[in-house]
Design a protein around this motif. Sequence first.
Motif, PDB file in Angstrom:
ATOM      1  N   LEU A 134       0.723  -1.298   0.186  1.00 18.19           N
ATOM      2  CA  LEU A 134       0.027  -0.053  -0.132  1.00 18.19           C
ATOM      3  C   LEU A 134       0.888   1.289  -0.166  1.00 18.19           C
ATOM      4  N   ALA A 135       1.995   1.242   0.763  1.00 22.85           N
ATOM      5  CA  ALA A 135       2.602   2.426   0.762  1.00 22.85           C
ATOM      6  C   ALA A 135       3.656   2.736  -0.453  1.00 22.85           C
ATOM      7  N   TRP A 136       3.930   1.797  -1.162  1.00 16.96           N
ATOM      8  CA  TRP A 136       4.692   1.913  -2.230  1.00 16.96           C
ATOM      9  C   TRP A 136       3.701   2.462  -3.372  1.00 16.96           C
ATOM     10  N   TYR A 137       2.634   1.757  -3.463  1.00 13.93           N
ATOM     11  CA  TYR A 137       1.609   2.215  -4.367  1.00 13.93           C
ATOM     12  C   TYR A 137       1.078   3.632  -4.098  1.00 13.93           C
ATOM     13  N   LEU A 160       7.660  -1.301  -5.844  1.00 13.66           N
ATOM     14  CA  LEU A 160       6.488  -1.942  -5.493  1.00 13.66           C
ATOM     15  C   LEU A 160       6.518  -3.432  -6.258  1.00 13.66           C
ATOM     16  N   ALA A 161       7.033  -3.188  -7.617  1.00  9.03           N
ATOM     17  CA  ALA A 161       6.808  -4.645  -8.358  1.00  9.03           C
ATOM     18  C   ALA A 161       7.776  -5.595  -7.835  1.00  9.03           C
ATOM     19  N   GLU A 162       9.056  -5.332  -7.283  1.00  7.78           N
ATOM     20  CA  GLU A 162       9.983  -6.304  -6.734  1.00  7.78           C
ATOM     21  C   GLU A 162       9.181  -7.285  -5.954  1.00  7.78           C
ATOM     22  N   HIS A 163       8.445  -7.118  -5.139  1.00 10.59           N
ATOM     23  CA  HIS A 163       7.473  -7.891  -4.178  1.00 10.59           C
ATOM     24  C   HIS A 163       6.107  -8.038  -4.728  1.00 10.59           C
ATOM     25  N   HIS A 164       5.640  -7.213  -5.506  1.00 10.19           N
ATOM     26  CA  HIS A 164       4.130  -7.331  -5.954  1.00 10.19           C
ATOM     27  C   HIS A 164       4.339  -6.934  -7.375  1.00 10.19           C
ATOM     28  N   HIS A 166       2.239  -7.593 -10.035  1.00  8.69           N
ATOM     29  CA  HIS A 166       1.071  -7.590 -10.716  1.00  8.69           C
ATOM     30  C   HIS A 166       0.134  -6.683  -9.965  1.00  8.69           C
ATOM     31  N   HIS A 167       0.609  -5.820  -9.062  1.00  9.52           N
ATOM     32  CA  HIS A 167      -0.124  -4.812  -8.247  1.00  9.52           C
ATOM     33  C   HIS A 167      -1.140  -3.847  -9.271  1.00  9.52           C
ATOM     34  N   TYR A 168      -2.364  -4.179  -9.461  1.00  6.10           N
ATOM     35  CA  TYR A 168      -3.003  -3.559 -10.288  1.00  6.10           C
ATOM     36  C   TYR A 168      -3.383  -1.914 -10.257  1.00  6.10           C
ATOM     37  N   ALA A 169      -3.690  -1.650  -8.882  1.00  2.00           N
ATOM     38  CA  ALA A 169      -3.592  -0.150  -8.535  1.00  2.00           C
ATOM     39  C   ALA A 169      -2.409   0.756  -9.023  1.00  2.00           C
ATOM     40  N   CYS A 196       1.768  -5.210 -18.995  1.00  2.00           N
ATOM     41  CA  CYS A 196       1.335  -5.983 -17.759  1.00  2.00           C
ATOM     42  C   CYS A 196       0.032  -6.899 -18.078  1.00  2.00           C
ATOM     43  N   ALA A 197      -0.746  -6.838 -19.184  1.00  2.00           N
ATOM     44  CA  ALA A 197      -1.880  -7.641 -19.445  1.00  2.00           C
ATOM     45  C   ALA A 197      -1.275  -9.043 -19.641  1.00  2.00           C
ATOM     46  N   LYS A 198      -0.291  -8.967 -20.539  1.00  2.00           N
ATOM     47  CA  LYS A 198       0.314 -10.505 -20.866  1.00  2.00           C
ATOM     48  C   LYS A 198       1.189 -11.025 -19.584  1.00  2.00           C
ATOM     49  N   ALA A 199       1.732 -10.380 -18.796  1.00  2.00           N
ATOM     50  CA  ALA A 199       2.420 -10.828 -17.709  1.00  2.00           C
ATOM     51  C   ALA A 199       1.686 -11.482 -16.548  1.00  2.00           C
ATOM     52  N   ALA A 200       0.510 -10.794 -16.183  1.00  2.00           N
ATOM     53  CA  ALA A 200      -0.361 -11.352 -15.221  1.00  2.00           C
ATOM     54  C   ALA A 200      -0.711 -12.412 -15.118  1.00  2.00           C
ATOM     55  N   PRO A 201      -1.052 -13.132 -14.215  1.00  2.00           N
ATOM     56  CA  PRO A 201      -1.614 -14.574 -14.147  1.00  2.00           C
ATOM     57  C   PRO A 201      -3.117 -14.656 -14.615  1.00  2.00           C
ATOM     58  N   PRO A 202      -3.424 -15.591 -15.375  1.00  2.00           N
ATOM     59  CA  PRO A 202      -4.628 -15.672 -16.240  1.00  2.00           C
ATOM     60  C   PRO A 202      -5.949 -15.338 -15.182  1.00  2.00           C
ATOM     61  N   GLY A 203      -6.716 -14.605 -15.454  1.00  2.00           N
ATOM     62  CA  GLY A 203      -7.829 -13.955 -14.704  1.00  2.00           C
ATOM     63  C   GLY A 203      -7.688 -12.985 -13.728  1.00  2.00           C
TER      64      GLY A 203
END
Length: 322
Positions: A134-137, A160-164, A166-169, A196-203
């Motif tokens: 939340l803080a990095w976002y 943020l992306a180092e640990h998360h 696919h953080h959408y927000a 981002c769309a291609k790298a994220a998990p399906p769904g």
Amino acid sequence: MSAHPTLGRPVFEPADRVPALTALRTHVHRQDWAAVSAAFAALTDEDDRAVACRVVADQQNAEPFLNEALAADRGDPLVRALLADRLIRIGWGIRSGAGAEHVSPARFRQFHGYLRRAEMLLIDVCAEHPRFALAWYLRVTTSRGLELGLGETRRRYDRLAEHHPHHYAGQQQLLQQLCPKWGGTWEAAHSFADACAKAAPPGAPNGALVPVAQLEQYLKAREMNDARGAEKNLNAPEQRARLTAAAERSVLHPAARSDAYAHTDAHNAFAAAHSAASRPAGAAPHFRVLGDRASRFPWGYLGTGNHEAEFARHRKSALAKG
């Protein structure tokens, strides 16, 4: 779900349609920090936590309550992040959504003042808890608002992306920075959304970045009085193909979580892009999933700019024709 569901008035507030978020809002109004903290502890998905953070920050009485909670425990990263988001919301409300040329110097000073207060809270959280999403976002958001530049905004997103990853927000915030209105380019915005769309998990909801990028370009063309060009660009074969592929991999994929908070915003983005392109059949699957669940963004980009009227009008058309 029925092909022709019984529909009512669109519901735009997450806390009005999700029982857990309704309870969270009640906890804020009752100034019950223990219950607020427990509600966040129950959320393991960072996209859900970002939506819950927004619910808290949108409450008008949140600032004094969060200041009291902070005074009781200055080391709590959650209360600092929630208070920072509330300050960001107040500041952005002062700035408004108008273009920079229409915002007075006095309003900019107030806006930046609130964002700097938020930054002071978030800097310490990020230093003490580098995995705290939340803080990095939120620091991606403040970087954009404080006009620290694409390099700094990207640096914060990368942390943020180092640990998360696919953080959408967080991706939504960086996408805004990549648009020309914040110093970026359309090529960069579309490229990031596609990646981002291609790298994220399906769904996952991340595919909705593709329609958001398309709608940002659509809105800019409309602002330049090129409504025909705006719709033509949305209907370009390559744009339509990207939109279809992104939806199939994200919110229309069998693995999509029907209870995921961010999926409502994502379905709204896809439905709005198809609607802006005059493709009711393309919007229909998203409206059938949504029912009455709406979001203010990006419906304000269409037609009259009245998000409620635009959602209702296009939903009626899509479900009748699609």
